[in-house]
Design a protein around this motif. Structure first.
Motif, PDB file in Angstrom:
ATOM      1  N   GLN A 106     -11.626 -15.291  -7.264  1.00  0.00           N
ATOM      2  CA  GLN A 106     -12.956 -15.452  -6.366  1.00  0.00           C
ATOM      3  C   GLN A 106     -12.530 -16.150  -5.386  1.00  0.00           C
ATOM      4  OE1 GLN A 106     -15.446 -17.222  -9.506  1.00  0.00           O
ATOM      5  NE2 GLN A 106     -16.563 -15.373 -10.014  1.00  0.00           N
ATOM      6  N   ARG A 107     -11.642 -17.122  -5.143  1.00  0.00           N
ATOM      7  CA  ARG A 107     -11.556 -18.116  -4.320  1.00  0.00           C
ATOM      8  C   ARG A 107     -10.530 -17.270  -3.386  1.00  0.00           C
ATOM      9  NH1 ARG A 107     -11.140 -22.653  -7.819  1.00  0.00           N
ATOM     10  NH2 ARG A 107      -8.668 -22.058  -7.918  1.00  0.00           N
ATOM     11  N   ALA A 108     -10.137 -16.228  -3.494  1.00  0.00           N
ATOM     12  CA  ALA A 108      -8.935 -15.502  -2.574  1.00  0.00           C
ATOM     13  C   ALA A 108      -9.864 -14.971  -1.391  1.00  0.00           C
ATOM     14  CB  ALA A 108      -8.328 -14.446  -3.564  1.00  0.00           C
ATOM     15  N   ALA A 109      -8.802 -15.019  -0.420  1.00  0.00           N
ATOM     16  CA  ALA A 109      -9.592 -14.138   0.779  1.00  0.00           C
ATOM     17  C   ALA A 109      -9.509 -12.478   0.644  1.00  0.00           C
ATOM     18  CB  ALA A 109      -8.416 -14.535   2.011  1.00  0.00           C
ATOM     19  N   THR A 110     -10.066 -11.997   1.116  1.00  0.00           N
ATOM     20  CA  THR A 110     -10.151 -10.509   1.039  1.00  0.00           C
ATOM     21  C   THR A 110      -9.648  -9.684   2.297  1.00  0.00           C
ATOM     22  OG1 THR A 110     -12.640 -10.479   1.726  1.00  0.00           O
ATOM     23  CG2 THR A 110     -11.902 -10.549  -0.455  1.00  0.00           C
ATOM     24  N   LEU A 111      -9.262  -8.409   1.937  1.00  0.00           N
ATOM     25  CA  LEU A 111      -8.697  -7.562   2.884  1.00  0.00           C
ATOM     26  C   LEU A 111      -9.274  -6.107   2.726  1.00  0.00           C
ATOM     27  CD1 LEU A 111      -6.808  -7.310   5.238  1.00  0.00           C
ATOM     28  CD2 LEU A 111      -5.039  -6.847   3.703  1.00  0.00           C
ATOM     29  N   ARG A 150       3.530  -0.838   5.410  1.00  0.00           N
ATOM     30  CA  ARG A 150       3.861  -1.697   6.534  1.00  0.00           C
ATOM     31  C   ARG A 150       2.689  -1.581   7.659  1.00  0.00           C
ATOM     32  NH1 ARG A 150       8.359  -1.477   4.001  1.00  0.00           N
ATOM     33  NH2 ARG A 150      10.350  -2.471   4.393  1.00  0.00           N
ATOM     34  N   PHE A 151       2.079  -2.767   7.668  1.00  0.00           N
ATOM     35  CA  PHE A 151       1.008  -2.685   8.398  1.00  0.00           C
ATOM     36  C   PHE A 151       0.425  -4.064   8.966  1.00  0.00           C
ATOM     37  CE2 PHE A 151      -0.892  -2.149   4.467  1.00  0.00           C
ATOM     38  CZ  PHE A 151      -1.744  -2.825   4.403  1.00  0.00           C
ATOM     39  N   PRO A 152       0.018  -4.422  10.234  1.00  0.00           N
ATOM     40  CA  PRO A 152      -0.625  -5.679  10.414  1.00  0.00           C
ATOM     41  C   PRO A 152      -2.182  -5.545  10.109  1.00  0.00           C
ATOM     42  CG  PRO A 152      -0.604  -4.265  12.290  1.00  0.00           C
ATOM     43  CD  PRO A 152       0.085  -3.400  11.260  1.00  0.00           C
ATOM     44  N   ALA A 153      -2.469  -6.486   9.609  1.00  0.00           N
ATOM     45  CA  ALA A 153      -4.122  -6.761   9.277  1.00  0.00           C
ATOM     46  C   ALA A 153      -4.592  -8.238   9.541  1.00  0.00           C
ATOM     47  CB  ALA A 153      -4.267  -6.360   7.842  1.00  0.00           C
ATOM     48  N   THR A 154      -5.875  -8.215   9.389  1.00  0.00           N
ATOM     49  CA  THR A 154      -6.417  -9.515   9.438  1.00  0.00           C
ATOM     50  C   THR A 154      -7.619  -9.491   8.166  1.00  0.00           C
ATOM     51  OG1 THR A 154      -6.602  -9.370  11.927  1.00  0.00           O
ATOM     52  CG2 THR A 154      -8.256 -11.101  10.825  1.00  0.00           C
ATOM     53  N   ASP A 155      -7.143 -10.746   7.428  1.00  0.00           N
ATOM     54  CA  ASP A 155      -7.911 -11.204   6.234  1.00  0.00           C
ATOM     55  C   ASP A 155      -9.315 -11.672   6.502  1.00  0.00           C
ATOM     56  OD1 ASP A 155      -7.661 -13.925   6.353  1.00  0.00           O
ATOM     57  OD2 ASP A 155      -6.298 -14.052   4.871  1.00  0.00           O
ATOM     58  N   SER A 156     -10.164 -11.776   5.342  1.00  0.00           N
ATOM     59  CA  SER A 156     -11.632 -12.483   5.652  1.00  0.00           C
ATOM     60  C   SER A 156     -11.640 -13.861   5.958  1.00  0.00           C
ATOM     61  CB  SER A 156     -12.500 -12.340   4.286  1.00  0.00           C
ATOM     62  OG  SER A 156     -11.637 -13.274   3.113  1.00  0.00           O
ATOM     63  N   ALA A 157     -10.403 -14.586   5.848  1.00  0.00           N
ATOM     64  CA  ALA A 157     -10.137 -15.852   6.423  1.00  0.00           C
ATOM     65  C   ALA A 157      -9.861 -16.035   7.953  1.00  0.00           C
ATOM     66  CB  ALA A 157      -9.296 -16.739   5.647  1.00  0.00           C
ATOM     67  N   GLY A 158      -9.724 -14.742   8.495  1.00  0.00           N
ATOM     68  CA  GLY A 158      -9.253 -14.820   9.634  1.00  0.00           C
ATOM     69  C   GLY A 158      -7.780 -14.829  10.175  1.00  0.00           C
ATOM     70  N   ARG A 159      -6.863 -14.815   9.151  1.00  0.00           N
ATOM     71  CA  ARG A 159      -5.602 -14.757   9.377  1.00  0.00           C
ATOM     72  C   ARG A 159      -4.992 -13.624   9.676  1.00  0.00           C
ATOM     73  NH1 ARG A 159      -3.653 -17.328   3.552  1.00  0.00           N
ATOM     74  NH2 ARG A 159      -4.878 -15.732   3.225  1.00  0.00           N
ATOM     75  N   GLU A 160      -3.996 -13.518  10.558  1.00  0.00           N
ATOM     76  CA  GLU A 160      -3.304 -12.475  10.839  1.00  0.00           C
ATOM     77  C   GLU A 160      -2.165 -12.110   9.955  1.00  0.00           C
ATOM     78  OE1 GLU A 160      -4.016 -10.301  13.470  1.00  0.00           O
ATOM     79  OE2 GLU A 160      -5.668 -11.472  13.629  1.00  0.00           O
ATOM     80  N   LEU A 161      -2.220 -10.978   9.096  1.00  0.00           N
ATOM     81  CA  LEU A 161      -1.145 -10.829   8.168  1.00  0.00           C
ATOM     82  C   LEU A 161      -0.106  -9.716   8.600  1.00  0.00           C
ATOM     83  CD1 LEU A 161      -3.482 -10.313   5.016  1.00  0.00           C
ATOM     84  CD2 LEU A 161      -2.188 -12.593   5.770  1.00  0.00           C
ATOM     85  N   GLY A 162       1.049  -9.809   8.134  1.00  0.00           N
ATOM     86  CA  GLY A 162       1.956  -8.739   8.180  1.00  0.00           C
ATOM     87  C   GLY A 162       2.179  -8.174   6.752  1.00  0.00           C
ATOM     88  N   VAL A 163       1.762  -7.171   6.621  1.00  0.00           N
ATOM     89  CA  VAL A 163       2.013  -6.388   5.017  1.00  0.00           C
ATOM     90  C   VAL A 163       3.304  -5.671   5.014  1.00  0.00           C
ATOM     91  CG1 VAL A 163       0.945  -5.094   3.390  1.00  0.00           C
ATOM     92  CG2 VAL A 163      -0.465  -6.401   4.837  1.00  0.00           C
ATOM     93  N   PHE A 164       4.217  -6.148   4.244  1.00  0.00           N
ATOM     94  CA  PHE A 164       5.499  -5.506   3.982  1.00  0.00           C
ATOM     95  C   PHE A 164       5.784  -5.206   2.393  1.00  0.00           C
ATOM     96  CE2 PHE A 164       5.707  -8.504   7.617  1.00  0.00           C
ATOM     97  CZ  PHE A 164       6.035  -7.647   8.748  1.00  0.00           C
ATOM     98  N   LEU A 165       5.325  -3.862   2.321  1.00  0.00           N
ATOM     99  CA  LEU A 165       5.469  -3.677   0.672  1.00  0.00           C
ATOM    100  C   LEU A 165       6.692  -2.519   0.613  1.00  0.00           C
ATOM    101  CD1 LEU A 165       1.884  -3.403  -0.005  1.00  0.00           C
ATOM    102  CD2 LEU A 165       3.311  -5.104  -0.844  1.00  0.00           C
ATOM    103  N   PRO A 166       7.193  -2.359  -0.628  1.00  0.00           N
ATOM    104  CA  PRO A 166       8.215  -1.379  -0.914  1.00  0.00           C
ATOM    105  C   PRO A 166       7.862  -0.034  -0.537  1.00  0.00           C
ATOM    106  CG  PRO A 166       7.906  -2.928  -2.660  1.00  0.00           C
ATOM    107  CD  PRO A 166       6.916  -3.377  -1.798  1.00  0.00           C
ATOM    108  N   ARG A 167       8.523   0.723   0.084  1.00  0.00           N
ATOM    109  CA  ARG A 167       7.936   2.038   0.532  1.00  0.00           C
ATOM    110  C   ARG A 167       7.471   2.747  -0.619  1.00  0.00           C
ATOM    111  NH1 ARG A 167       8.588   2.368   5.571  1.00  0.00           N
ATOM    112  NH2 ARG A 167      10.507   1.673   6.850  1.00  0.00           N
ATOM    113  N   GLY A 168       6.511   3.686  -0.365  1.00  0.00           N
ATOM    114  CA  GLY A 168       5.648   4.349  -1.405  1.00  0.00           C
ATOM    115  C   GLY A 168       4.905   3.603  -2.096  1.00  0.00           C
TER     116      GLY A 168
END
Length: 178
Positions: free
Chosen positions: A20-25, A36-54
């Motif tokens: 419940q307390r976590a920021a959302t995306l 792999r992509f850039p995103a901005t969460d509900s707290a306004g933080r710039e994220l770099g998402v780097f997950l395993p391919r697939g």
């Protein structure tokens, strides 16, 4: 940019208060298929998402940022076709038949008890209408099935079974779900 490289499917094992307390995306289906992509969460933080391919992100998954913070993934509303039975001319079998034809065309499909959802396609919409189904353009979250060989089910969470898949209770055994 805050690196984010860990995914917890559906936030399994995390306390509800933490979720419940976590920021959302909020991400649409196209972006949730990228690793792999850039995103901005509900707290306004710039994220770099780097997950395993697939890796596919599903609504309800939780990302863990490099600083240990949690980000809950939400399936963003997006244009979809909602397909349902015409009460006058169609039966639930017609909806199952439509799911078969869509799957045969390798179209991502979200399956629900009373409707299907697909990404907009006017040719498929015409085909479905010819099958006496109601096709409505709507803006809704989209969670297509992961496929028979996916490690997790798409759509709604699937409860744990009291038996292993592939094992079927005999006549004297009771078939129960946990």
């Amino acid at each position: 940019m805050l690196p984010t490289a860990k995914r917890i499917p559906r936030g399994q094992g995390l306390a509800p208060a933490l979720l419940q307390r976590a920021a959302t995306l909020e991400l649409d289906w196209d972006l949730r298929q990228k690793s792999r992509f850039p995103a901005t969460d509900s707290a306004g933080r710039e994220l770099g998402v780097f997950l395993p391919r697939g890796t596919l992100l599903r609504g309800g998954d939780v990302l863990v940022a490099e600083d240990g913070s949690l980000i809950r993934v939400l399936a963003a509303p997006q244009p979809v076709l909602r397909i349902s039975c015409c009460p006058s001319h169609a039966t639930p079998l017609d909806l199952a038949r439509a799911a078969y034809h869509l799957g045969n065309r390798h179209v991502p499909v979200e399956l629900q008890a009373d409707h299907l959802k697909i990404e907009p396609d006017h040719v498929l919409a015409d085909m479905l209408r010819a099958m006496h189904l109601i096709v409505q353009e709507q803006n809704l979250p989209f969670e297509p099935e992961g496929g028979a060989y996916a490690t997790e089910h798409g759509g709604a969470a699937h409860p744990a079974h009291a038996h292993a898949h592939g094992e079927h209770p005999g006549p004297a055994q009771e078939h129960r779900h946990a």
